[in-house]
Design an enzyme around this catalytic site. Sequence first.
Site, PDB file in Angstrom:
ATOM      1  N   GLU A  28     -12.028  -4.878  -4.451  1.00  0.00           N
ATOM      2  CA  GLU A  28     -12.878  -3.311  -3.911  1.00  0.00           C
ATOM      3  C   GLU A  28     -12.085  -2.033  -4.287  1.00  0.00           C
ATOM      4  O   GLU A  28     -12.723  -0.578  -4.746  1.00  0.00           O
ATOM      5  CB  GLU A  28     -12.935  -2.416  -2.152  1.00  0.00           C
ATOM      6  CG  GLU A  28     -14.029  -3.242  -1.658  1.00  0.00           C
ATOM      7  CD  GLU A  28     -12.817  -4.793  -1.111  1.00  0.00           C
ATOM      8  OE1 GLU A  28     -12.516  -5.562  -1.017  1.00  0.00           O
ATOM      9  OE2 GLU A  28     -14.287  -5.782  -0.684  1.00  0.00           O
ATOM     10  N   ASN A  29     -10.767  -2.445  -5.061  1.00  0.00           N
ATOM     11  CA  ASN A  29     -10.279  -1.368  -6.397  1.00  0.00           C
ATOM     12  C   ASN A  29     -10.874  -0.890  -7.375  1.00  0.00           C
ATOM     13  O   ASN A  29     -10.088  -0.148  -8.077  1.00  0.00           O
ATOM     14  CB  ASN A  29      -9.019  -1.755  -6.757  1.00  0.00           C
ATOM     15  CG  ASN A  29      -8.096  -1.908  -5.432  1.00  0.00           C
ATOM     16  OD1 ASN A  29      -7.308  -2.801  -4.864  1.00  0.00           O
ATOM     17  ND2 ASN A  29      -8.824  -0.872  -4.252  1.00  0.00           N
ATOM     18  N   TRP A  30     -11.683  -2.094  -7.905  1.00  0.00           N
ATOM     19  CA  TRP A  30     -12.917  -0.746  -9.062  1.00  0.00           C
ATOM     20  C   TRP A  30     -13.766  -0.050  -8.830  1.00  0.00           C
ATOM     21  O   TRP A  30     -13.942   0.908  -9.592  1.00  0.00           O
ATOM     22  CB  TRP A  30     -13.980  -2.298  -9.194  1.00  0.00           C
ATOM     23  CG  TRP A  30     -13.597  -3.261  -9.510  1.00  0.00           C
ATOM     24  CD1 TRP A  30     -13.355  -5.126  -9.217  1.00  0.00           C
ATOM     25  CD2 TRP A  30     -12.361  -3.902 -11.014  1.00  0.00           C
ATOM     26  NE1 TRP A  30     -12.946  -5.667  -9.180  1.00  0.00           N
ATOM     27  CE2 TRP A  30     -12.361  -4.661 -10.731  1.00  0.00           C
ATOM     28  CE3 TRP A  30     -12.191  -3.453 -12.116  1.00  0.00           C
ATOM     29  CZ2 TRP A  30     -11.492  -5.916 -11.803  1.00  0.00           C
ATOM     30  CZ3 TRP A  30     -11.680  -4.208 -13.080  1.00  0.00           C
ATOM     31  CH2 TRP A  30     -11.099  -5.306 -13.080  1.00  0.00           C
TER      32      TRP A  30
ATOM     33  N   ASP B  19       0.473  -1.441   0.114  1.00  0.00           N
ATOM     34  CA  ASP B  19       0.202   0.141   0.015  1.00  0.00           C
ATOM     35  C   ASP B  19       0.684   1.654  -0.006  1.00  0.00           C
ATOM     36  O   ASP B  19       2.322   1.627   0.342  1.00  0.00           O
ATOM     37  CB  ASP B  19      -0.805  -0.071   0.960  1.00  0.00           C
ATOM     38  CG  ASP B  19      -2.008   0.895   1.188  1.00  0.00           C
ATOM     39  OD1 ASP B  19      -2.745   1.514  -0.077  1.00  0.00           O
ATOM     40  OD2 ASP B  19      -2.504   1.625   2.713  1.00  0.00           O
TER      41      ASP B  19
END
Length: 241
Positions: free
Chosen positions: A66-68, A19
């Site tokens: 969730e990164n979409w 991250d």
Amino acid sequence: MPKDADAKAAPAHVAIIMDGNGRWAQKRGRPRLFGHHAGARRVREIVEACPQLGVKYLTIFAFSTENWKRTQSEVAGLMSLFRKYLRREADDLYQSGVCVRFIGDRVRLDEKLVARMDDLELRTAGNDRVHLTVALNYGGRDEVTRAAKRLAYEIEQGRLTHQDVDAETLAGFLDTHVLPDPDLVIRTSGEARISNFLLWQSAYAEYEFVDTLWPDFSAEEFAKVLSAYSNRDRRFGAVRA
Ligand code: IPE
Ligand code: IPE
Ligand code: MG
């Protein structure tokens, strides 16, 4: 207990939540994708450090379910980076004895990317120096949900009954079914959360949260984090005699 005897050894399986790419780029006044490219360049150094540090399995979180939610241009840029990365690194990974696997749901990924993932898995399947698993469109809840769905299907088809369902059977349906559980999960960038990574598998993992942003995370710092791990006392719920 044999597991206690292992407690001082190096972690056999390290999982990393890579991250901080976006913040790394922002600090330099550059677009987020610049940070993702810098982050991708770090991966090789960490993979190469594994054998001498006693790490047999390395699992890295590259893109979450969730990164979409990010902008279309960031998502498209990341997908294009993954495609290029796999093309560029394939020979080196193969020649360095790395066995590459992917976890996550491939259904939503583009065909060209999935074809490269399949090729690399097939090509490196006989390697055993380091086992690199890349989590791409991966979410722990999504993985458990897909596993439960397949298990239900097996029951529906009469190949299993509800009596057969135990933790081991369920784990056999997870994307990680051939991997040991992670011993250590590292997250860079100062965030202290797991963001849906390896929920089931990390039940007894140790965690290390480091402030360094992923593009700055060096093999030297990796080695330091691993040596801190070796001082931990893993009890797995038992009481030390
Ligand atoms: C991690 O870096 C890479 C991915 C999630 C794809 P981020 O893009 O989350 O970077 P920050 O957290 O915004 O700095
Ligand atoms: C987790 O990082 C996912 C990856 C590193 C691929 P995120 O940046 O997406 O997580 P949140 O949104 O801060 O929880
Ligand atoms: Mg982030």
